[in-house]
Design a protein around this motif. Structure first.
Motif, PDB file in Angstrom:
ATOM      1  N   LEU A  57       1.181  -0.841   0.310  1.00 23.93           N
ATOM      2  CA  LEU A  57      -0.285   0.274  -0.019  1.00 23.93           C
ATOM      3  C   LEU A  57       0.758   1.558  -0.237  1.00 23.93           C
ATOM      4  O   LEU A  57       1.829   1.298   0.730  1.00 23.93           O
ATOM      5  N   VAL A  58       0.831   2.219  -1.250  1.00 19.39           N
ATOM      6  CA  VAL A  58       1.948   3.459  -0.985  1.00 19.39           C
ATOM      7  C   VAL A  58      -0.021   4.318  -1.299  1.00 19.39           C
ATOM      8  O   VAL A  58      -0.859   4.265  -2.220  1.00 19.39           O
ATOM      9  N   GLN A  59       0.910   5.529  -1.224  1.00 16.04           N
ATOM     10  CA  GLN A  59       0.080   6.762  -1.463  1.00 16.04           C
ATOM     11  C   GLN A  59       0.594   7.401  -3.069  1.00 16.04           C
ATOM     12  O   GLN A  59       1.229   7.202  -2.984  1.00 16.04           O
ATOM     13  N   ALA A  60      -1.027   8.167  -3.424  1.00 13.57           N
ATOM     14  CA  ALA A  60      -0.229   8.947  -4.219  1.00 13.57           C
ATOM     15  C   ALA A  60       1.116   9.700  -4.808  1.00 13.57           C
ATOM     16  O   ALA A  60       1.118  10.144  -4.111  1.00 13.57           O
ATOM     17  N   SER A  84       5.827   7.522  -9.045  1.00 13.03           N
ATOM     18  CA  SER A  84       4.135   8.955  -9.588  1.00 13.03           C
ATOM     19  C   SER A  84       3.688   8.012  -9.035  1.00 13.03           C
ATOM     20  O   SER A  84       2.498   7.773 -10.167  1.00 13.03           O
ATOM     21  N   LEU A  85       3.070   7.088  -8.663  1.00 10.26           N
ATOM     22  CA  LEU A  85       2.545   6.062  -8.827  1.00 10.26           C
ATOM     23  C   LEU A  85       0.622   6.960  -8.333  1.00 10.26           C
ATOM     24  O   LEU A  85       0.495   7.962  -8.151  1.00 10.26           O
ATOM     25  N   LYS A  86      -0.057   6.396  -9.180  1.00  7.64           N
ATOM     26  CA  LYS A  86      -0.987   6.953  -9.469  1.00  7.64           C
ATOM     27  C   LYS A  86      -2.525   5.809  -8.585  1.00  7.64           C
ATOM     28  O   LYS A  86      -2.444   4.654  -8.879  1.00  7.64           O
ATOM     29  N   PRO A  87      -3.498   6.160  -8.340  1.00 12.75           N
ATOM     30  CA  PRO A  87      -5.087   5.274  -7.422  1.00 12.75           C
ATOM     31  C   PRO A  87      -5.210   4.706  -8.829  1.00 12.75           C
ATOM     32  O   PRO A  87      -5.327   2.946  -7.925  1.00 12.75           O
ATOM     33  N   GLU A  88      -5.241   4.772 -10.036  1.00 10.28           N
ATOM     34  CA  GLU A  88      -5.544   3.874 -11.346  1.00 10.28           C
ATOM     35  C   GLU A  88      -3.945   3.008 -11.412  1.00 10.28           C
ATOM     36  O   GLU A  88      -4.716   1.893 -12.686  1.00 10.28           O
ATOM     37  N   ASP A  89      -3.063   3.159 -10.284  1.00  8.11           N
ATOM     38  CA  ASP A  89      -2.170   1.690 -10.798  1.00  8.11           C
ATOM     39  C   ASP A  89      -2.976   0.457 -10.141  1.00  8.11           C
ATOM     40  O   ASP A  89      -2.215  -0.327 -10.092  1.00  8.11           O
ATOM     41  N   THR A  90      -3.650   1.146  -9.655  1.00  9.72           N
ATOM     42  CA  THR A  90      -4.013  -0.274  -8.291  1.00  9.72           C
ATOM     43  C   THR A  90      -4.813  -1.373  -8.578  1.00  9.72           C
ATOM     44  O   THR A  90      -5.673  -1.088  -9.485  1.00  9.72           O
ATOM     45  N   THR A 120      -1.184  -1.553  -3.718  1.00  4.74           N
ATOM     46  CA  THR A 120      -2.521  -0.598  -3.720  1.00  4.74           C
ATOM     47  C   THR A 120      -1.993   0.863  -3.612  1.00  4.74           C
ATOM     48  O   THR A 120      -1.393   1.271  -2.817  1.00  4.74           O
ATOM     49  N   VAL A 121      -2.740   2.166  -4.045  1.00  8.07           N
ATOM     50  CA  VAL A 121      -2.576   3.312  -4.252  1.00  8.07           C
ATOM     51  C   VAL A 121      -3.635   3.749  -3.443  1.00  8.07           C
ATOM     52  O   VAL A 121      -4.455   4.438  -4.576  1.00  8.07           O
ATOM     53  N   SER A 122      -3.511   4.307  -2.330  1.00  4.38           N
ATOM     54  CA  SER A 122      -4.215   5.389  -2.492  1.00  4.38           C
ATOM     55  C   SER A 122      -4.313   7.157  -2.841  1.00  4.38           C
ATOM     56  O   SER A 122      -3.344   7.531  -2.669  1.00  4.38           O
ATOM     57  N   SER A 123      -4.931   7.827  -2.303  1.00  3.14           N
ATOM     58  CA  SER A 123      -5.459   9.255  -2.659  1.00  3.14           C
ATOM     59  C   SER A 123      -5.405  10.387  -2.125  1.00  3.14           C
ATOM     60  O   SER A 123      -5.471   9.414  -0.947  1.00  3.14           O
TER      61      SER A 123
END
Length: 124
Positions: free
Chosen positions: A11-14, A85-91, A121-124
Motif C-alpha cells: 500500500l502506498v500513497q499517490a 509517481s504512482l496513481k490510484p489507477e495503478d491499483t 494499492t495506491v491510495s488517493s
C-alpha cells in the motif's frame, strides 16, 4: 519448466514509489522474454512492461511510460519493475510473465509462464 515469484507489492500513497521483483527459477534460458502485467478484478490482464532477457530491450504501455522502469538482474535472476509517481489507477494485482523465445510481447496470451501476483494499492 520455469517458476516465477513476485514480491514487493503493498500500500502506498499517490505520488509514492514501489519496486516489484520477480524471481525466476527452473530451466531458464537467455532467449526468454519477460513481462509485467496487471489486473483489476473481472477485467482482462493489462500489459505494463516487457524486457528481453538477453539484450535488455524494453517496452512500456503508454499509461506507465516515464513513470515505470523494467530491468533485469542476470546474476540474481530477477526481473524488476520500479514504479514511481504512482496513481490510484495503478491499483491492481501485478503479475510477472515469461515466454521462451519471446521478444517484447504485449499480449497475455503470448506468455506461457506466470507468477501468482502481488497486490499494489495506491491510495488517493
Amino acid at each position: 519448466q520455469v517458476q516465477l515469484a513476485e514480491s514487493g507489492g503493498g500500500l502506498v500513497q499517490a505520488g509514492g514509489s514501489l519496486r516489484l521483483s520477480c524471481t525466476v527459477s527452473g530451466r531458464f534460458y537467455e532467449s526468454y522474454g519477460m513481462g509485467w502485467f496487471r489486473q483489476v478484478a473481472d477485467q482482462e490482464r493489462e500489459f505494463v512492461a516487457a524486457i528481453t532477457w538477453a539484450g535488455g530491450t524494453e517496452a512500456y504501455a503508454d499509461s506507465v511510460k516515464g513513470r515505470f522502469t523494467i530491468d533485469r538482474d542476470m546474476v540474481g535472476n530477477t526481473v524488476n519493475l520500479q514504479m514511481n509517481s504512482l496513481k490510484p489507477e495503478d491499483t491492481a494485482v501485478y503479475y510477472c510473465a515469461a515466454e521462451r523465445y519471446g521478444g517484447l510481447l504485449r499480449s497475455p496470451r503470448q506468455y506461457g509462464y506466470w507468477g501468482q501476483g502481488t497486490q499494489v494499492t495506491v491510495s488517493s
